[in-house]
Design an enzyme around this catalytic site. Structure first.
Site, mmCIF file in Angstrom:
data_model
loop_
_atom_site.group_PDB
_atom_site.id
_atom_site.type_symbol
_atom_site.label_atom_id
_atom_site.label_comp_id
_atom_site.label_asym_id
_atom_site.label_seq_id
_atom_site.Cartn_x
_atom_site.Cartn_y
_atom_site.Cartn_z
ATOM 1 N N LYS A 177 0.827 -1.212 0.000
ATOM 2 C CA LYS A 177 0.000 0.000 0.000
ATOM 3 C C LYS A 177 0.857 1.256 0.000
ATOM 4 O O LYS A 177 0.545 2.219 -0.702
ATOM 5 C CB LYS A 177 -0.876 0.019 1.257
ATOM 6 C CG LYS A 177 -2.153 -0.746 1.148
ATOM 7 C CD LYS A 177 -3.127 -0.211 2.199
ATOM 8 C CE LYS A 177 -4.545 -0.541 1.858
ATOM 9 N NZ LYS A 177 -5.002 -1.800 2.306
ATOM 10 N N GLU A 191 -3.620 8.012 7.508
ATOM 11 C CA GLU A 191 -4.486 8.778 6.600
ATOM 12 C C GLU A 191 -5.515 9.535 7.399
ATOM 13 O O GLU A 191 -5.935 9.080 8.474
ATOM 14 C CB GLU A 191 -5.251 7.828 5.653
ATOM 15 C CG GLU A 191 -4.422 7.256 4.548
ATOM 16 C CD GLU A 191 -5.218 6.323 3.637
ATOM 17 O OE1 GLU A 191 -6.438 6.137 3.867
ATOM 18 O OE2 GLU A 191 -4.613 5.793 2.703
ATOM 19 N N HIS A 198 -16.357 -5.488 5.156
ATOM 20 C CA HIS A 198 -15.439 -5.455 4.015
ATOM 21 C C HIS A 198 -15.760 -6.512 2.967
ATOM 22 O O HIS A 198 -14.949 -6.815 2.111
ATOM 23 C CB HIS A 198 -13.979 -5.576 4.468
ATOM 24 C CG HIS A 198 -13.614 -4.512 5.464
ATOM 25 N ND1 HIS A 198 -13.585 -3.188 5.135
ATOM 26 C CD2 HIS A 198 -13.315 -4.574 6.780
ATOM 27 C CE1 HIS A 198 -13.270 -2.479 6.204
ATOM 28 N NE2 HIS A 198 -13.107 -3.297 7.222
ATOM 29 N N ARG A 226 -6.823 -7.696 -11.405
ATOM 30 C CA ARG A 226 -7.513 -8.904 -11.874
ATOM 31 C C ARG A 226 -8.889 -8.501 -12.389
ATOM 32 O O ARG A 226 -9.298 -7.347 -12.230
ATOM 33 C CB ARG A 226 -7.711 -9.870 -10.698
ATOM 34 C CG ARG A 226 -8.522 -9.217 -9.586
ATOM 35 C CD ARG A 226 -9.034 -10.180 -8.539
ATOM 36 N NE ARG A 226 -10.039 -9.534 -7.710
ATOM 37 C CZ ARG A 226 -9.779 -8.789 -6.646
ATOM 38 N NH1 ARG A 226 -8.531 -8.595 -6.257
ATOM 39 N NH2 ARG A 226 -10.759 -8.222 -5.965
HETATM 40 C C1 MV4 Z 1 -10.586 4.329 4.641
HETATM 41 C C2 MV4 Z 1 -11.816 4.673 5.268
HETATM 42 C C3 MV4 Z 1 -11.922 5.950 5.760
HETATM 43 N N1 MV4 Z 1 -10.889 6.820 5.652
HETATM 44 N N2 MV4 Z 1 -9.599 5.232 4.540
HETATM 45 C C4 MV4 Z 1 -11.458 -0.315 4.200
HETATM 46 C C5 MV4 Z 1 -10.769 -1.354 3.389
HETATM 47 C C6 MV4 Z 1 -9.708 -0.659 2.641
HETATM 48 N N3 MV4 Z 1 -9.645 -1.121 1.273
HETATM 49 C C7 MV4 Z 1 -10.018 0.789 2.724
HETATM 50 N N4 MV4 Z 1 -11.010 0.945 3.748
HETATM 51 C C8 MV4 Z 1 -11.335 2.167 4.234
HETATM 52 N N5 MV4 Z 1 -10.379 3.113 4.147
HETATM 53 C C9 MV4 Z 1 -9.777 6.446 5.049
HETATM 54 N N6 MV4 Z 1 -8.760 7.336 4.968
HETATM 55 C C10 MV4 Z 1 -12.812 3.727 5.334
HETATM 56 C C11 MV4 Z 1 -12.580 2.464 4.819
HETATM 57 C C12 MV4 Z 1 -13.677 1.547 4.884
HETATM 58 C C13 MV4 Z 1 -14.272 1.061 3.720
HETATM 59 C C14 MV4 Z 1 -13.814 1.418 2.449
HETATM 60 C C15 MV4 Z 1 -14.408 0.931 1.331
HETATM 61 C C16 MV4 Z 1 -15.486 0.078 1.448
HETATM 62 C C17 MV4 Z 1 -15.949 -0.306 2.685
HETATM 63 C C18 MV4 Z 1 -15.353 0.177 3.827
HETATM 64 C C19 MV4 Z 1 -15.832 -0.195 5.080
HETATM 65 C C20 MV4 Z 1 -15.234 0.288 6.203
HETATM 66 C C21 MV4 Z 1 -14.139 1.156 6.109
#
Ligand code: MV4
Length: 658
Positions: free
Chosen positions: A116, A200, A235, A291
């Site tokens: 990441k 972040e 997720h 993918r």
């Molecule tokens: C975040 C966020 C809020 N703020 N980043 C969760 C999995 C990862 N791929 C990224 N995720 C998140 N990153 C910041 N700076 C909230 C999430 C997140 C989320 C993101 C996408 C889809 C579902 C989610 C569920 C919970 C938290």
């Protein structure tokens, strides 16, 4: 173009790839584990090779066995599907070393998105928008503290090596930073063997919007527009749609351009998805999936394209079939993932034979599945049963078609999330397109409500089914189809006026008396009498009139269990034989059995201990999910028959209760 391709996957995605390959005239080779010898993807392929035992580590993740299968069958290319080896750079390299085309991006592009922090640094240089944060190598407490204070709170700590939300920690105020850092680093070290973190700004109500990109080997890169995948549970994506509600052309273009910039920055080739997190007017790069994704059918629906065909063309060295300005969005598409998981057990994976499975085939409906009626969902693989995809001229039409399709979907066997899917589609905020990643958690009280008691129509359908079954048990006279004995209507059965039925509905037991009438029967239901008539159609469905209202239902009986499929809802009832000996009801009384094969993590009770109904007896892990095994009734632990760490079979006795 290739002559023969091998599909290094199973389930719906293997079937879906085979379908396109077949349409293009390619020969297909499936690989399968011992658990999948009778699976649909094996039956569909031109040739199939066994690659090992059921556990994925010993079969679908075996690079050597898969390359051997490709060599032995003359496959010139391998499609990895999603999951398993699809984002494994070593597998892509092993294919190249064997002279086989990997239907996916170059290994270097897979690696570039593996970390990441490194990916964010690359994206920053490529001018792709990022969430304000810190992704540097200096992990000293002083630097992390200074960066955190610069970014501000609430703050999110993420594991550099992580994905899918693992190792994430929210820090509300400056005072909580040190403790959260040590927790996050500990989790990251345990899960990934690497405790690097990035920081972040924490977005509190984000949307997950991703862009489908495609690139060829000639340097062309296009965006196939966005998908909104905000409706997730822990997720795990549950609903995906395209286009994203509320997206305007300017923002779509900006996101499409950023995604193509991201792809170009890593020399991308093939199908990829750039995930963004969006809040208000802003969007920021999260990660790139190198993918084809589970939810690609919604993009296919709105673009009218076959993305697997594009993947095959690109892997064969052909240029992208269309340029950006030739791509258009047609209508709206929505997909839901039907999972074998049990809402009553906090959505733990649910396994077993699929005894009954019917999907509708209405206009604009597509079903992608690798499971047929009679197949089993096992602990070994992902519990997704099917993707149900609807396409319509606009979002309201797509939602309506999908809701109708879900109302008509019938499944008996493992528990599923079908009720949750129906509830989401009926939710007013969802209908309005007010989506964010907290949607399911925020509406948990309505979306995850346990099934209520069976409605009058379900009880009436159950009794009608039992009456018609008794009628059918009378030997029919094939030579005289108009015989009153063959016409399976209840009142002709006998002259004694009524019959009694005992039905179990959850904790409740209903004694229902059916009074036989000229044109049907009257039922004494728990909440008052009902006038009912019923006939059974050719397809086994019942056509009922209950209190003057017409409805169609299907009743499925397996031993004493009845599953009632009514329009838009299913109900489970039990047929109780009042003459059966009381007590010692079957094998379950007092014996706590493993609900599926798995590992015992913790035993929380000891011999001689008194436990209340619902008390947690032990914790098991199965299908990567922890499940608590609880006492079905009050009692005393008379024996502990398992130990922490032990692998247990499905149905193994774990604890006995007096
Ligand atoms: C975040 C966020 C809020 N703020 N980043 C969760 C999995 C990862 N791929 C990224 N995720 C998140 N990153 C910041 N700076 C909230 C999430 C997140 C989320 C993101 C996408 C889809 C579902 C989610 C569920 C919970 C938290």
């Amino acid at each position: 173009m290739f002559d023969t391709i091998l599909i290094a996957n199973r389930g719906e995605i293997a079937c879906r790839v085979i379908r396109t390959a077949r349409r293009l005239g390619l020969r297909t080779v499936a690989v399968f584990s011992e658990a999948d010898a009778g699976a649909l993807h094996v039956a569909m392929a031109d040739e199939a090779r066994l690659i090992g035992p059921a556990p994925a580590r010993e079969s679908y993740l075996r690079i050597d066995a898969i390359i051997d299968a490709a060599r032995a069958t003359g496959a010139e290319a391998i499609h990895p599907g999603y999951g398993f080896l699809s984002e494994n750079a070593e597998f892509a390299e092993a294919c190249a070393a064997a002279g086989i085309a990997f239907i996916g991006p170059p290994p270097s592009a897979i690696r570039a998105m593996g970390s990441k922090s490194a990916a964010k640094a690359l994206m920053e240089r490529a001018g792709v928008p990022l969430v304000p944060g810190y992704h540097g190598d200096d992990q000293s407490p002083a630097t992390l503290r200074a960066e955190a204070d610069r970014i501000g709170y609430p703050l999110l700590i993420k594991a550099s090596a992580g994905g899918g939300g693992k190792g994430m920690k929210v820090v509300e105020t400056a005072a909580g930073l040190e403790e959260a850092l040590s927790l996050a680093k500990g989790e990251a070290r345990a899960a990934f063997g690497d405790d690097h973190v990035l920081l972040e700004r924490y977005l509190t109500r984000p949307r997950h919007i991703e862009i489908q990109v495609f690139a060829d080997t000639g340097g062309n890169t296009v965006s196939l527009f966005e998908r909104d995948c905000s409706i997730q549970r822990r997720h795990q994506k549950v609903v995906e749609e395209a286009p994203a509600p509320g997206m305007d052309p300017a923002r779509r273009e900006a996101m499409g351009r950023a995604a193509c910039d991201a792809a170009r920055a890593i020399g991308y080739v093939g199908a990829g998805t750039v995930e963004f997190i969006a809040e208000g007017e802003t969007f920021a790069f999260m990660e790139m999936n190198t993918r084809l994704q589970v939810e690609h059918p919604v993009t296919e629906a709105i673009t009218g394209l076959d993305l697997v065909e594009w993947q095959l063309r690109v892997a064969a060295g052909q240029p992208l079939p269309l340029r950006q300005e030739e791509l258009r969005i047609h209508g709206h598409a929505m997909e839901v993932r039907l999972y074998a998981e049990d809402p009553a057990r906090d959505f733990a994976p649910s396994i077993g034979r699929v005894d009954h499975l019917r999907f509708p085939d209405g206009e604009g409906i597509r079903i992608d599945t690798g499971i047929r009626e009679g197949d089993a969902v096992t602990i070994h693989y992902d519990p997704m049963i099917a993707k149900i995809i609807a396409h319509g001229p606009d979002r309201a039409a797509a939602v309506a078609r999908l809701a109708r399709a879900l109302a008509a979907t019938e499944l008996a066997g493992p528990a599923t999330n079908l009720g949750l899917l129906r509830a989401i589609l009926a939710q007013p905020d969802f209908r309005e397109g007010a989506l964010d990643t907290g949607f399911i958690a925020r509406h948990a009280d309505t979306l995850l409500a346990p099934a209520g008691p069976a409605p009058r129509a379900a009880l009436a359908a159950a009794v009608a089914h039992l009456l018609l079954d008794r009628a059918a048990a009378v030997p029919a006279d094939a030579a005289d189809p108009h015989s009153p004995w063959g016409a399976a209507t209840a009142w002709r059965l006998n002259g004694d006026g009524y019959q009694d039925f005992t039905l179990g509905d959850g904790e409740a037991t209903h004694l229902i008396r059916a009074h036989l009438r000229e044109d049907g029967f009257r039922l004494d239901l728990p909440d008052g009498p009902a006038e009912v008539s019923a006939t059974r159609g050719q397809d086994g469905r019942l056509t009922l009139r209950v209190d003057g209202r017409a409805l169609s239902a299907r009743v499925l009986r397996i031993e004493d269990r009845l599953t009632l499929f009514l329009p838009g809802a299913a109900h489970a009832l039990r047929v109780i034989d009042p003459l059966a000996p009381a007590g010692g009801e079957g094998p379950a009384a007092g014996r706590i059995l493993a609900p599926m094969p798995g590992r015992v993590l913790e035993v929380l009770v000891s011999e001689g201990q008194a436990v209340a109904r619902g008390a947690v007896l032990l914790v098991m892990e199965a299908m990567k999910v922890q499940m608590r095994i609880t006492a079905p009734a009050e009692g005393t632990v008379s024996a502990i028959l398992c130990t922490p760490g032990e692998l247990v079979e499905d149905g193994a006795e774990l604890v006995s209760l007096d």
